[in-house]
Design an enzyme around this catalytic site. Structure first.
Site, PDB file in Angstrom:
ATOM      1  CG  HIS A  63      -1.896  -1.085   1.292  1.00  0.00           C
ATOM      2  ND1 HIS A  63      -1.561  -2.387   1.576  1.00  0.00           N
ATOM      3  CD2 HIS A  63      -3.230  -1.081   1.081  1.00  0.00           C
ATOM      4  CE1 HIS A  63      -2.653  -3.138   1.541  1.00  0.00           C
ATOM      5  NE2 HIS A  63      -3.677  -2.375   1.238  1.00  0.00           N
ATOM      6  CG  HIS A 180      -7.826  -9.464  -0.062  1.00  0.00           C
ATOM      7  ND1 HIS A 180      -6.717  -9.679   0.711  1.00  0.00           N
ATOM      8  CD2 HIS A 180      -7.487  -8.577  -0.997  1.00  0.00           C
ATOM      9  CE1 HIS A 180      -5.735  -8.921   0.246  1.00  0.00           C
ATOM     10  NE2 HIS A 180      -6.178  -8.249  -0.785  1.00  0.00           N
ATOM     11  CG  ASP A 306      -0.456  -6.800   3.835  1.00  0.00           C
ATOM     12  OD1 ASP A 306      -0.965  -6.027   3.014  1.00  0.00           O
ATOM     13  OD2 ASP A 306      -0.979  -7.076   4.934  1.00  0.00           O
TER      14      ASP A 306
END
Lengths: 425, 328
Positions: A63, A180, A306
């Protein structure tokens, strides 16, 4: 500009290469390994003796927070952190503000990444408009704008019918769907693994069934639609068993795990440690070992960071009220190397799960050292010890449970297209 | 568990914060019970005050509604001659994170000594204890589904008064164990005090995940579970905590898990019936039992004051200057 990286242990799993050699770069591309091409006069020589030279790492999930949450991180700040971590290619999920559901946002992300110049960034497009879970996006336009797949990030879809239609439409455009695996109803707003520790701490749990039910439902729709599906960040041994079975049956599916799930378990939550608040949650020792085994036996194709940088306040609240996620780009490689040190799998296989294999999932030209390719290279000293401290972190987010951990293996230099974008001083 | 130890106890092993029973030790629990015993006479005097905490300021910081717990904390503080400030902050989206820390900083600036905290999030009291100034003690008055240690201690106090010893007792806890912070703290306290047979009785939807980790015996049949118990603790059916379809109806629940005179016959003849309150009559307990001779439900409330006096005075003792420590 001609560069020679001399005498490093070159590991390039895609070409089954693992030997001490020199590597030659000209005009930003790899031109040869071993013997220098005729009339090659290096402008600079990088001495890599005692170090490993491998393709720049490929991270399937980071992210970057831009656009919309620049107080947590920017494309420039986070790709700079990626360079420190040896990562030269990364894939960002579409849950920015605004969401990456139009070509304009997808192009903006890539433009800012190009301007920063630290890493190649490939966005995932949103599977549904605004990630709201009901209407599908203009996937053809998103693909044309550079999206390498589609995903609804962590947001639930309205129904399995919408999932089916979205998969069919993505398959029409040969786009991989990133799913997900978390069935929202079963997750029931939980924040930790539903198990002994969560039960003791009185924190609402997310059962393993939330993951396995979602995996099973998606796999059934893969059979129906033929869509190619990638499951990011699986957290349970039982989910991996389902993936292994589907792969055995020849289904076009793959999965990855995060580096932190290979080292932390629910036990690390004791004392309400909000730095260990992640989604999917940290599960049991058995699951952790199952994930490690999954990389070794090939069920798991990649290890992702992540990466989720946060401002300090995001973690300063009672556990359930904190935001999930770890600032993880700078620890991806050493955490992966630690699994090699633990004897779970050989170095080359680990590097494959950080380079060639994730690049294949994205369908991008990266993750190998084949002559002719862009010179995206990570050079690291596998024996060097260092300690993660928040002052030295380049990411804007200093939220990590690994602060003060002694890490083994440090990136000494990262090259992107033959240009040094990080050098350890 | 070491971490919790460090957080709750000072360098001399004295109680600094009271957040959860876990990580404490048997002797400390007995000290709390003994200290509470010494305070019971205070509540029976005509002048119901001792000057132990004179000049101290205690803040009841309630982010979740409560009448009984807040009131008994307030009475306990007043009987110790402390000044009491009640702050009710209804838990809303804004009463989290930064705001919580900001609230703490403001109260610290007013030179308060003890925060009594109730909050809907598990771990809230830990969070506050980790972030307050070192001169402040935090007492957990209930955090989410995690712990309610003063309630557990007043229950232990009541059991000791009724039964004397702990180690030979069979104790059953009946009801919504899964969502209950009271049950969690009771189980830890009972086991720390030496009770060997702790039973939890509930349908599978209300049993916590991995009950073995708590060291309890699980029953899904009330009659079977009540056999030969010395103490039965009924829990309030926490409807507000129910997420999803845990029970079909109050009617069926009462039929299967409601405590009646008839079912109580299966327990020992001198069984003690307890309930942390407030009671749902006709849901988890029949009025005849709640008001009957074996019920000590109202005594529990009275004991709550003495136990909370004990915890507050002990927590303040840990702040005595070192010189005073050395002089003893």
């Amino acid at each position: 500009m001609k560069i020679e990286i001399s005498n490093g242990r070159i590991i390039d799993p895609a070409n089954q290469l693992d030997e001490v050699q020199s590597l030659f770069i000209a005009d930003g591309k790899i031109v040869a390994i071993g013997t220098a091409p005729a009339a090659f006069n290096a402008d600079s020589i990088i001495d890599a003796s005692g170090q490993i030279v491998c393709p720049g790492l490929v991270d399937l999930r980071a992210h970057l927070r831009e656009p919309g949450e620049e107080h947590k991180g920017t494309i420039a700040s986070e790709t700079r952190a990626a360079a420190r971590g040896g990562i030269t290619t990364l894939c960002c999920p579409p849950n920015t503000h605004p969401v990456i559901d139009t070509p304009a946002v997808a192009e903006l992300v890539q433009r800012h990444a190009d301007a920063a110049g630290f890493a190649r960034v490939f966005p995932l497009g949103a599977l549904t408009q605004g990630l709201a879970g009901s209407a599908i996006t203009e996937m053809h336009a998103l693909k044309t704008a550079g999206c390498v797949g589609v995903s609804n990030a962590m947001q639930p879809l309205g129904s399995t019918l919408i999932l089916r239609r979205a998969m069919e439409y993505a398959a029409t455009h040969s786009l991989t769907v990133f799913i997900h695996a978390e069935e929202a109803a079963l997750a029931n707003n939980g924040c930790v693994h539903e198990g002994a520790v969560g039960s003791r701490l009185g924190l609402p749990g997310i059962p393993i069934a939330a993951e396995t039910v979602a995996v099973a439902a998606t796999l059934a729709l893969v059979e129906e639609t033929g869509a190619r599906v990638h499951f990011p960040m699986l957290s349970s041994e039982r989910a991996l068993q389902k993936i292994a079975r589907a792969k055995y049956d020849g289904q076009p599916v793959s999965c990855d795990v995060s580096a932190h799930h290979l080292h932390l378990t629910e036990i690390d939550l004791l004392g309400f440690n909000s730095q260990c608040h992640v989604r999917p949650p940290l599960r049991t020792q058995r699951d952790m070992e199952g994930l490690r085994k999954g990389i070794a036996n090939g069920t798991v194709a990649a290890i992702c960071s992540d990466h989720q940088p946060h401002e300090a306040d995001a973690k300063l609240a009672p556990f359930g009220a904190t935001e999930a996620g770890i600032s993880a780009l700078e620890t991806l490689l050493p955490l992966a190397l630690r699994v090699v040190d633990d004897g779970v799998l050989p170095m080359t296989q680990m590097i494959a799960s950080l380079t060639d294999q994730p690049a294949t999932i994205l369908g991008v030209e990266a993750g190998t050292l084949s002559p002719g390719r862009q010179a995206d290279i990570c050079i690291f000293d596998p024996e060097r010890y260092w300690t993660l401290d928040s002052n030295s972190m380049l990411s804007r987010g200093h939220n990590t449970p690994f602060l003060n951990w002694e890490m083994k293996g440090e990136v000494t230099r990262t090259l992107l297209g033959g240009k040094t974008v990080y050098e350890c001083t | 568990m070491k971490k919790k130890n460090r957080l709750q106890l000072d360098d001399n092993g004295k109680l600094k914060h009271f957040l959860t029973i876990e990580g404490l030790n048997r002797q400390l629990l007995i000290d709390i019970l003994d200290t509470a015993e010494s305070f019971t006479s205070v509540t029976e005097q005509t002048v119901k005050k001792v000057p132990l905490l004179r000049g101290k300021t205690i803040v009841n910081l309630f982010f979740e509604a409560s009448t009984r717990t807040r009131t008994t904390f307030e009475l306990a503080a007043k009987r110790l001659s402390a000044d009491v400030l009640n702050i009710n902050i209804q838990a809303s989206a804004t009463a989290k994170g930064e705001t919580l820390l900001d609230t703490l900083r403001n109260l610290e600036a007013m030179h308060c000594d003890i925060f009594v905290v109730r909050h809907a999030d598990s771990g809230a009291a830990h969070f506050i204890a980790q972030h307050v100034a070192p001169h402040i003690s935090v007492i957990n008055a209930g955090d989410g589904q995690h712990a309610h240690p003063t309630q557990a201690m007043l229950d232990m106090f009541t059991i000791r008064r009724e039964k004397g010893e702990f180690h030979k007792l069979n104790v059953a806890i009946v009801g919504d164990i899964r969502h209950s912070r009271v049950a969690r703290s009771q189980i830890h306290a009972l086991s720390m005090l030496g009770v060997e047979d702790i039973r939890i009785i509930a349908p599978k939807t209300l049993v916590p995940t991995e009950p073995d980790a708590f060291g309890v015996h699980v029953y899904h049949d009330l009659r079977e579970g009540l056999r030969d118990v010395d103490v039965v603790i009924m829990l309030r059916l926490q409807k507000e905590r129910m997420r999803g379809a845990s029970l079909p109806s109050e009617h069926e629940y009462f039929q299967l898990f409601g405590l009646t005179e008839e079912k109580l016959e299966l327990a020992k003849a001198d069984v003690t019936v307890m309930h942390p309150g407030p009671i749902n009559r006709g849901v988890e307990i029949d009025s005849a039992v709640a008001d009957g001779p074996r019920s000590v439900i109202l005594q529990q409330v009275t004991h709550g004051i003495a136990v909370r006096m004990a915890v507050m005075s002990m927590a303040m003792q840990s702040h005595l200057p070192d010189t005073a420590e050395g002089a003893r």
